[in-house]
Write a protein that holds these residues in place. Sequence first.
Motif, PDB file in Angstrom:
ATOM      1  N   ARG A 103       0.992  32.090 -29.700  1.00  0.00           N
ATOM      2  CA  ARG A 103       1.003  33.389 -29.051  1.00  0.00           C
ATOM      3  C   ARG A 103       0.634  34.484 -30.048  1.00  0.00           C
TER       4      ARG A 103
ATOM      5  N   ARG B 124       0.795  35.351 -23.993  1.00  0.00           N
ATOM      6  CA  ARG B 124       0.993  36.704 -24.500  1.00  0.00           C
ATOM      7  C   ARG B 124       1.217  37.723 -23.381  1.00  0.00           C
TER       8      ARG B 124
ATOM      9  N   ASP C 135       2.955  39.912 -21.187  1.00  0.00           N
ATOM     10  CA  ASP C 135       4.335  40.414 -21.210  1.00  0.00           C
ATOM     11  C   ASP C 135       4.263  41.858 -20.726  1.00  0.00           C
TER      12      ASP C 135
ATOM     13  N   ALA D 127       6.380  44.517 -22.492  1.00  0.00           N
ATOM     14  CA  ALA D 127       5.838  44.953 -23.786  1.00  0.00           C
ATOM     15  C   ALA D 127       4.583  45.795 -23.579  1.00  0.00           C
TER      16      ALA D 127
END
Lengths: 417, 417
Positions: free
Chosen positions: A382, B90, B92, B95
Amino acid sequence: MRAALSSVRSVPIADADALDEIYARALLGSVAEPGDGFLGRAIDVIGAVGAATLLLESASPVDLVEALTNAGGSADLREAESGLGRWSPRLDLGAFGRALEQAARVGARLILPNDAAWPAGVDELGIHAPLGLWIRGREHALDGSSASISLVGARAATGYGEHVTMEASAGLVDRGFTVVSGGAYGIDGMAHRSALASGGTTVAFLAGGVDRFYPMGHEGLLSRIAETGAVVSELPCGAAPTKWRFLQRNRLIAAASEATVVLEAGYRSGSLNTAGHAAALGRPLGAVPGPVTSPASAGCHRLLREYDAICVTDAEQMAELVGGGPRSAASERRSPGSVSESADRGDRGDRGARGAAASPETVRVLDALSTRSPRELSDIARRCGMTPSAVMGVLGGLEAVGHVKRHPFGWLRVARS
Amino acid sequence: MRAALSSVRSVPIADADALDEIYARALLGSVAEPGDGFLGRAIDVIGAVGAATLLLESASPVDLVEALTNAGGSADLREAESGLGRWSPRLDLGAFGRALEQAARVGARLILPNDAAWPAGVDELGIHAPLGLWIRGREHALDGSSASISLVGARAATGYGEHVTMEASAGLVDRGFTVVSGGAYGIDGMAHRSALASGGTTVAFLAGGVDRFYPMGHEGLLSRIAETGAVVSELPCGAAPTKWRFLQRNRLIAAASEATVVLEAGYRSGSLNTAGHAAALGRPLGAVPGPVTSPASAGCHRLLREYDAICVTDAEQMAELVGGGPRSAASERRSPGSVSESADRGDRGDRGARGAAASPETVRVLDALSTRSPRELSDIARRCGMTPSAVMGVLGGLEAVGHVKRHPFGWLRVARS
């Protein structure tokens, strides 16, 4: 002609059969300026002896044109008039005899185009080639038995230029090169001096007769050059160096060596003239860069910028100019992409694990690792934006060379001291 | 997608109709590493909104291949698997929202490919072009309204390198250039600082988010850059600078400016990576030489020697790299012969009368004259090896410009003070 020259038989002649040719070329060299193209063409057609005989017989321009056309050449009356008009006023057998006597006195010998000692490269000057070369020292210094390179530059050299020249000349001698230069102050002098100090062969081409070493301050240096190498000029003894002869001398430096390097030169330095001759002859031309704040390097930068000179920074790169290696290295320039992976702009002190050969994937995986906190595969993937399987492939390779290590809780980068 | 992102509407958006495109590119930019070529290709086919939607809908690799082929593109399953395998972990949104909020907080705005402010040059990166650019400062700093040039170099710069960079940057600002660099210590920092001091526009490309200025020691400098110029990154706020991102950032420096100049760089400096990108894009590439004794210039010499970079020594020559002037000047290298007559190796202090433009005949006639002893025409002709009529022609010209004068007993050279 021989009768007229009988007084100067003291000049050492290697081959009695070649007497006439030697005398004829010496005589013609005493009446014509270096690089006289019409004389060069005339000699190509009727030979040096033929040309000298016509001159001695006070031939008319019509006689000269006739001699040339009869021998299969061609000439128009105007250039014949001009040629004889240049040469005849200088014909002075008394002075010529004294010049030969002076040559004998200082031990200078005249070598001719087909001699074994003749530097073959100067023949590429064609009709502008020298008629002969007066040599003091080792006749065979430029016979092609070892590679040769010209190191030239400004008289007004800086400490930087002299330092680089010293290293370059010594390094070239170590590689078996004969170092050719012009005997001048500054870069030339340092090139000769360093070659001598390294036990190498060095050759100085002068713009005047070899009986008088010029510049005077280099009399000692030129004498030492003549002990193991050679001091050479196409001008007869007694001939003074003139600006024109310096320019013509430069063509000999370029032509007699396999490559020319300019080590330091102002924007209008005479070294650029030598460089221009080298380029015109298709010889490799190198230039040593220097600080852009130094006017003494402006000529070198000009050669790099405008004349496609090759940037050379040490003796090894200069040596590469000669032979197949150099030219091809410069022409087959690498694709710019190949430099990319050696980049290290974002380096934060871990050069060890990130050498020039690191692949993009390696860079990204190492980016995602820590030396202290172990990270799991999925976390690493990631972080670096790669798939876990791609990351695993890279980790395996890095583990094998000890750049990463396994840990109960994942992977660690190995700290490089 | 909008619903999912409703919390981050605080990010300033110029054009409400472009909302989806902006959010989609911002989102994709938060999951993919810079220069992800497969994502670039996917966006070319199904658009950024299409790609982002598939990602948000947790599409399978088969879905992705189908979407691409349906839209007229092509993709194999393995690259689709690999792509989603890179991006999905990744994704998210929490975020992502925080990154957008952070952007709003620091006043960063995202500009997209077709915006008026977009630096057109980066489009030449093709599928590796950035998805968008986060900008702090003046959005239009790189909109092409003024010429731009990249000045890059090593962090470990010397006083020499910094001095040359300072002069170059100021000189380019004087000529209306925007100075682009990487915000690093050493050469980059000096390029920015000197541009600011000259009242010019300068742009720094960062390898991490623009919310945190890196390196920390340049926080003040980067803040000042953002006041009149711009600090730019393709990475979202919060993204840390990694080695990979530095390398990718370098492609933006090269692509966003019209020419790149490396001012000082070690043999393996990251600046060579930027230079490689510039060359790969066909942009003019300049390198500033330095002392060959300085390792800090070894990379520049390597660019000159191996990568056909153009030798540039001052702002004027750097400016010439941009536009038609520079490339043609470098490719139509002058014939080496043209340098010949500027030579002055045998000069003995009378440069005045013997300028660079002197013809061979002029050189020879001046050689034959004295400043004190008048000489007759026939004497001059014999001394310089030319016919009297040729000498007379030259003397006439020299008399007209005051370089020679008549005397009751012949001709004199006029002494130059």
